[in-house]
Design an enzyme around this catalytic site. Structure first.
Site, PDB file in Angstrom:
ATOM      1  N   HIS A  72       0.237 -15.824   8.045  1.00  0.00           N
ATOM      2  CA  HIS A  72       0.756 -14.700   7.264  1.00  0.00           C
ATOM      3  C   HIS A  72       2.166 -14.361   7.757  1.00  0.00           C
ATOM      4  CE1 HIS A  72       0.311 -11.446   4.425  1.00  0.00           C
ATOM      5  NE2 HIS A  72      -0.970 -11.718   4.267  1.00  0.00           N
ATOM      6  N   ASP A  93      -7.683 -12.367  -2.557  1.00  0.00           N
ATOM      7  CA  ASP A  93      -8.087 -13.445  -3.458  1.00  0.00           C
ATOM      8  C   ASP A  93      -8.519 -14.668  -2.649  1.00  0.00           C
ATOM      9  OD1 ASP A  93      -7.153 -12.787  -6.441  1.00  0.00           O
ATOM     10  OD2 ASP A  93      -5.646 -11.986  -5.069  1.00  0.00           O
ATOM     11  N   HIS A 107       0.808  -1.217   0.000  1.00  0.00           N
ATOM     12  CA  HIS A 107       0.000   0.000   0.000  1.00  0.00           C
ATOM     13  C   HIS A 107       0.845   1.272   0.000  1.00  0.00           C
ATOM     14  CE1 HIS A 107      -4.044  -1.808   0.481  1.00  0.00           C
ATOM     15  NE2 HIS A 107      -3.350  -2.791   1.038  1.00  0.00           N
TER      16      HIS A 107
END
Length: 403
Positions: free
Chosen positions: A106, A364, A17
């Site tokens: 993650h 996704d 980002h």
């Protein structure tokens, strides 16, 4: 490190980002015709927001060449390429809940442990946004490989969850012995693969099953993984280094550096472990000349030395002793389910307190269809580096022989 390659060197930058992501490519041969039009198609195939089964993040991923070219030709100097993040939303990650929890499976915790700090939004460098630079660099490598040797690289989806294009059987424990699979490797093209969008599995029935499966997981705010296969055709023999930099080792390194990858197999792969050597061995036969019509580059092909022998079968996947033998190289890459899901998950905060995380953001439900151009790009980077290494060796051999 963020650098890949020895001769064709690629350095990516950027987070999920931030303002932009991109790449610096060093080692590009001079006098190569190059423009954004050579790079944009692969970035467009990779971009998010392509269909209902991908992340809704709407990025155009338009490439800008910043340096290294003049009047449409490469200068031999580093090529910098930038792609703006036009639809970044770091505020999605700014709530108090997501600040407290490392997301399960993650990279939040490992980055925090390694650096003592982490990008707070979108996973930072662990995000698939980082692969944009790889794809841009790979497009340049592909053009060089096509012009110099007629190399063709095509990847396609072969499984999603328990839905397979070529399910293993007792007769064919590996697709490497399946005539249908081998025929597909000979003929598959990117145009054919993309005609089966959004899944990119080149079989209408299997593609429909896979799309339904992804849609089902998306509806449940869950995720699913899968595999894709890549074939590299018209590979010159002699690429790859003995021992530690074997060509399949470099391909494995490249593929397992892609976010969400968990497995790599080449040629017969794990299925080949179930075959006896009498079936698995690839007998040698006399090679037939490559038809110029196969690539449309007859003049180029005439300059590329082709081996006098080839193999009757190709369980080796085009590589023996770590060196390409001139046959098609093919391999399969496994991708795990995306780690960030919308379901509530019982986990633990950074402060060691048990709690429940409901992750926010745009993700996704399955990364495999969009990974197709990423795998193609990394394959091109490996082949380009190996080609340049071999050409340096050939050049010095000729100089010494002349002396």
């Amino acid at each position: 490190m963020s650098t890949f390659g020895h001769y064709f060197k690629v350095h990516t930058y950027g987070e999920s980002h931030c303002l932009s992501v991109g790449v610096i490519v060093d080692g590009v041969p001079p006098c190569l015709e190059l423009s954004a039009a050579d790079i944009q198609p692969q970035l467009t195939r990779r971009r998010p927001g392509q269909s209902a089964i991908t992340t809704p993040r709407d990025e155009k991923d338009r490439v800008e060449i910043q340096s290294g070219t003049e009047r449409g030709l490469t200068l031999g100097t580093p090529i910098a390429m930038r792609i703006m993040n036009e639809n970044q939303r770091p505020k999605d990650y700014g709530n108090s809940t997501m600040d407290k929890f490392p997301r399960p499976s993650h990279a939040d915790l490992t980055y925090q442990e390694k650096y003592g700090i982490r990008a707070s939004s979108g996973g930072g460098r662990s995000s698939a946004r980082e692969t944009i630079g790889r794809v841009a660099a790979g497009a340049i490598a592909e053009k060089c490989l096509k012009l110099s040797a007629g190399v063709e690289i095509v990847a396609f989806v072969t499984s999603i969850g328990d839905e397979y294009l070529f399910p293993p059987t007792a007769i064919h424990p590996s697709p490497s012995t399946n005539p249908e699979f081998l025929s597909l490797l000979e003929t598959i093209s990117r145009e054919k693969v993309d005609s089966f969008a959004p899944v990119r599995c080149p079989n209408a029935e299997a593609s429909a099953r896979m799309e339904d499966l992804i849609s089902d997981f998306k509806a449940r705010e869950d995720s699913i993984g899968g595999t894709l296969t890549c074939v590299i055709r018209n590979v010159p023999s002699g690429l790859g280094e003995p021992c530690f930099d074997k060509l399949e080792a470099m391909l494995a390194h490249a593929m397992l550096s892609i976010p969400a990858t968990k497995a790599f197999e080449i040629g017969s792969g794990f299925g080949g472990c179930r075959m006896p050597g009498s079936i698995h061995n690839d007998p040698f036969i006399k090679a037939t000349p490559v038809a110029p019509s196969a690539t449309g580059l007859a003049e180029v092909e005439s300059k590329i030395p082709r081996p006098r022998l080839t193999t009757k079968t190709n369980n080796s996947g085009g590589i023996q002793g770590g060196i390409s033998n001139g046959a098609h190289i093919y391999f399969t890459v496994g991708f795990k389910p995306p780690a960030t899901i919308g379901q509530a998950q019982a986990t633990t905060t950074y402060d060691e307190e048990e709690g429940v995380l409901e992750a926010k953001g745009r993700h996704d439900p399955c990364v495999v269809p969009r990974a197709v151009p990423i795998v193609e790009a990394m394959a091109a980077l490996v082949l380009m580096d190996a080609m340049m290494a071999q050409q340096a060796r050939i050049g010095m051999r000729r100089l010494v022989a002349n002396v």
